[in-house]
Design a protein around this motif. Sequence first.
Motif, PDB file in Angstrom:
ATOM      1  N   THR A 123      49.610 -15.264 117.721  1.00  0.00           N
ATOM      2  CA  THR A 123      50.912 -14.930 117.127  1.00  0.00           C
ATOM      3  C   THR A 123      51.182 -15.781 115.897  1.00  0.00           C
ATOM      4  O   THR A 123      51.631 -15.280 114.850  1.00  0.00           O
ATOM      5  N   THR A 182      45.417  -3.701 121.559  1.00  0.00           N
ATOM      6  CA  THR A 182      46.176  -3.863 122.802  1.00  0.00           C
ATOM      7  C   THR A 182      45.252  -3.746 124.003  1.00  0.00           C
ATOM      8  O   THR A 182      45.298  -4.568 124.929  1.00  0.00           O
ATOM      9  N   LYS A 306      53.853  -9.244 120.777  1.00  0.00           N
ATOM     10  CA  LYS A 306      54.557  -8.365 121.714  1.00  0.00           C
ATOM     11  C   LYS A 306      54.375  -8.851 123.149  1.00  0.00           C
ATOM     12  O   LYS A 306      55.310  -8.807 123.966  1.00  0.00           O
ATOM     13  N   ARG A 307      53.164  -9.325 123.480  1.00  0.00           N
ATOM     14  CA  ARG A 307      52.897  -9.811 124.834  1.00  0.00           C
ATOM     15  C   ARG A 307      53.660 -11.118 125.100  1.00  0.00           C
ATOM     16  O   ARG A 307      54.150 -11.343 126.201  1.00  0.00           O
ATOM     17  N   ALA A 310      57.404 -10.284 125.223  1.00  0.00           N
ATOM     18  CA  ALA A 310      57.722  -9.519 126.435  1.00  0.00           C
ATOM     19  C   ALA A 310      58.122 -10.461 127.564  1.00  0.00           C
ATOM     20  O   ALA A 310      59.008 -10.158 128.369  1.00  0.00           O
TER      21      ALA A 310
END
Length: 570
Positions: A123, A182, A306-307, A310
């Motif tokens: 990230t 992904t 996103k992970r 989340a």
Amino acid sequence: MLRIIRHTLRFPFLSGLSLLLAVACTSLVLVLPGITMRFIDVIIGQNRPDLIVSTALIGAGAILARQILFTFRSYLNNHLELKLTHVIRVELYDKLQRLPIPWFDKNSSGEIMSRVSSDVPATNRVIIEGLDQAIASVLQFLIVLGYMLYHSWELTLIVLAPLPFIGFITIWWSKKAEPKWTASSEASSALNAILHDNLAGIRQIKAYTVEPRALSDFDEASQRAGDKQMDVMKGQAIVWPSVSFIAEAGIILMVAFGAWWTLNGNLPATGGTVIAFLVAWGFLFEPISKINPLSQTFTKGLVSAKRVFAIIDSPDETHLTEGERPSTFTGKIELRDVTFSYNPETTALRGINLTALPGQTIALVGSTGSGKSTLLNLLARFYEPNSGEILLDENPISDLSKEWLRDHIGFVTQDPFLFNTTLRDNLTLAKHEATDAELWEVLEAANAAEFIRALPEGLDTVAGERGIRFSGGEKQRLSIARALLKNPPLLLLDEATSALDNTTEKLVQQALDRLRASRTSFVIAHRLSTIRDADLICVLHEGRIVESGTHEELLELNAHYAKLQRGKNP
């Protein structure tokens, strides 16, 4: 992306300085084509040999300055990346500690570790390798483009002819690549989960001689992770050479048109300008050559982000710090028509009604799966009842702060957990400011002082992973000592003496008797002989309390408890 940028802006000085250095480094790329034009048009064209040394020195100085600035920028970016990684990783870990137990039931440890150790750095690379290089590349492209337009808009338009095709391919591939990245990340997480489970269960693997099967499972997961990675790589192996071919076609077009214009006497620039354009072309399309690594970084980084987010966006455990904090707690517990299920298909507890007075010991017995451990989990509020209510000193447990509640509970489980640190650190989890004298006092009460004193490093002995350096009975007594140090008014004992030999069980039971003194205790008993003196014994069967009373009263009933006593399932 905006959230990643907001994290970066938490360090405004470092971010701003990095941007300024990027602008300075990028601006200096114009020196080389400018120097080239000066050599061709002025020094050679006007026969000015006196300018050779000064022009060469200016060019060399500019290149040296650019490299020095680049060195500072690289160091600064690495420093910023480490800070960002630390901040997001700590934020993620803090979030993990605030998530409810059911969340962990649905997510494997290997998956969680993958997100903390791998997804967080990925990230941050969106910022350091992605945004930073992207900004520098865009600046470089615009500056060189402006330079070329200034000297010859005709040649510039020819050089730029391939750009629309490059833009189309890049946008198309970015959309195609995201689901592939992904899938690759999920496959890598699954591989980490298998590795974590196999390492944690290595003794079971060896004991059952299933090494080939474990290897086969790992090999299959590793192959799947490699296949998913190759799905991405195959696309990139085709796309990015195509982009490079189209980009390099621009210089061929420029040379071809330049030659045609020269033959026709219509060249819209000097010879020095054409040579300078050849040099500038390299700087103009250098950012395009970075599309491949930048696209990988962006796409993979955004998938990782996103992970990570989340988890960060998952709802916190409710009433963790909020809620009532009674000034006193005598230890009275009441369950009124409590029902609970882990999933809609099965009900773990049905209509539980039970009252424990202060200082009483309540024993819970029953066959495996009858709901005993579930009841203790509800008392600790690891889970919430589907219906009914639990009262502590007449206060609804749902109104209480979970932090306050757990501060007043001592939990001793069948498989006590010791962290891979010193025994002193493991014990002082219960009371941070405890002195060594207090530690030895509770170790004596837990029948653990003797074997601790026999250790060369005593309380400074490192327990090993999950307390591997100690036997089950020793770990159990250390767990009891920790609970004694906490001195809670409510005690939950989940089969604390199961799987122990008779001698060890006697030592542990003596420690438990001291621990239960003057406090309300809920005890799950594997060996019924250990709960004969309980104030109330509740027999659970299929999630219901089917019998309750003292040891003698239940034997007289000659029903479920009596069958358990005789070693039969009710």
